[in-house]
Scaffold this motif. Structure first.
Motif, PDB file in Angstrom:
ATOM      1  N   UNK A 140      23.212   9.166 -28.876  1.00 18.70           N
ATOM      2  CA  UNK A 140      23.751   7.737 -28.601  1.00 18.70           C
ATOM      3  C   UNK A 140      22.867   6.719 -28.351  1.00 18.70           C
ATOM      4  N   UNK A 141      22.517   5.737 -28.864  1.00 16.47           N
ATOM      5  CA  UNK A 141      21.784   4.644 -28.646  1.00 16.47           C
ATOM      6  C   UNK A 141      22.209   4.000 -27.337  1.00 16.47           C
ATOM      7  N   UNK A 142      21.343   3.407 -26.585  1.00 16.85           N
ATOM      8  CA  UNK A 142      21.525   2.809 -25.249  1.00 16.85           C
ATOM      9  C   UNK A 142      20.359   1.840 -24.848  1.00 16.85           C
ATOM     10  N   UNK A 143      20.685   0.790 -23.669  1.00 18.84           N
ATOM     11  CA  UNK A 143      19.694   0.147 -23.294  1.00 18.84           C
ATOM     12  C   UNK A 143      19.138  -0.822 -24.143  1.00 18.84           C
ATOM     13  N   UNK A 144      19.938  -1.403 -25.188  1.00 15.79           N
ATOM     14  CA  UNK A 144      19.527  -2.406 -26.235  1.00 15.79           C
ATOM     15  C   UNK A 144      18.527  -1.868 -27.002  1.00 15.79           C
ATOM     16  N   UNK A 145      18.834  -0.624 -27.514  1.00 19.54           N
ATOM     17  CA  UNK A 145      17.968   0.071 -28.516  1.00 19.54           C
ATOM     18  C   UNK A 145      16.676   0.759 -27.686  1.00 19.54           C
ATOM     19  N   UNK A 146      16.523   0.945 -26.452  1.00 20.50           N
ATOM     20  CA  UNK A 146      15.247   1.378 -25.677  1.00 20.50           C
ATOM     21  C   UNK A 146      15.509   2.930 -25.670  1.00 20.50           C
ATOM     22  N   UNK A 147      16.447   3.605 -25.685  1.00 19.45           N
ATOM     23  CA  UNK A 147      16.629   5.043 -25.342  1.00 19.45           C
ATOM     24  C   UNK A 147      17.702   5.504 -26.071  1.00 19.45           C
ATOM     25  N   UNK A 148      17.590   6.886 -26.216  1.00 14.40           N
ATOM     26  CA  UNK A 148      18.957   7.415 -26.591  1.00 14.40           C
ATOM     27  C   UNK A 148      19.594   8.435 -25.651  1.00 14.40           C
ATOM     28  N   UNK A 149      20.724   8.732 -25.503  1.00 15.19           N
ATOM     29  CA  UNK A 149      21.177   9.720 -24.708  1.00 15.19           C
ATOM     30  C   UNK A 149      21.631  10.924 -25.596  1.00 15.19           C
ATOM     31  N   UNK A 150      21.224  11.974 -25.245  1.00 14.58           N
ATOM     32  CA  UNK A 150      21.306  13.261 -26.078  1.00 14.58           C
ATOM     33  C   UNK A 150      22.190  14.157 -25.686  1.00 14.58           C
TER      34      UNK A 150
END
Length: 209
Positions: A140-150
């Motif tokens: 799941x992308x987050x942080x305005x595209x800075x990271x993914x929660x996996x």
């Protein structure tokens, strides 16, 4: 009891005592990538990881969801730090070029040892007392595209004999503890101050008198 005076601050990072895990994933060519991360938490038989969006690990998991989550202990901190400035992405993403360099063989660079897993293709890290074979169930992308929660489903847990309470499936917290990344410094756990009411190992960790 002391009541502290508080001030409003804006820290550059919020690594407030998070565990360090070493992730192994499979590259496009069948080799493996090894990367340290310091954003991981567990709920039941699932582990949630926070991984930078430009990481080779995210790309690997999107295409091949198998991985091993190897939980580092304090004595491994220097090996972890050797991995920290390395990336498996080639070419190195522009945002990383000032601090990171490409390294195709991170096991050799870190001085760690790969060992075959049972259910997944990526290897385990032999030096880690806890190794979790897993499969990524959702990115799941987050942080305005800075990271993914996996979100990862744990398939099998390998534990070194020395950290298991004899005759049980419980990790002995008096014997093993995770490596903690505390505001970009490495720490181990301090001595135990107590245990939760649901602890199943309380008696095992009480010193004999």
């Amino acid at each position: 009891m002391t009541t502290d005076t508080h001030r409003v601050i804006r820290p550059s990072v919020l690594y407030f005592g998070t565990p360090v895990v070493l992730l192994t994933t499979e590259n496009d060519d069948g080799t493996c990538n090894l990367t340290p991360i310091s954003s991981a938490w567990a709920l039941g038989q699932h582990i949630v990881l926070g991984i930078g969006s430009e990481s080779r690990t995210v790309r690997n998991l999107a295409e091949r969801p198998e991985l091993v989550i190897n939980i580092a202990s304090p004595e491994l901190w220097e090996h972890v730090e050797r991995l920290a400035p390395l990336t498996g992405a080639n070419p190195v993403p522009e945002a990383k070029r000032a601090l990171y360099r490409y390294e195709p063989d991170k096991f050799a660079a870190s001085g760690l040892t790969p060992v075959a897993a049972d259910l997944v293709k990526p290897p385990r890290v032999a030096e880690c007392a806890l190794q979790l074979e897993a499969r990524a169930a959702a990115l799941t992308p987050g942080g305005a595209g800075l990271f993914f929660s996996v979100e990862c489903e744990v398939l099998r847990v390998h534990a070194a004999d020395r950290v298991v309470v004899p005759g049980t499936h419980h990790i002995d917290p008096a014997v093993w503890s995770p490596l903690i990344y505390n505001f970009r410094h490495y720490h181990g756990l301090a001595p135990e101050v107590g245990h939760g009411f649901r602890s199943e190992t309380a008696r095992a960790t009480v010193p004999a008198v």
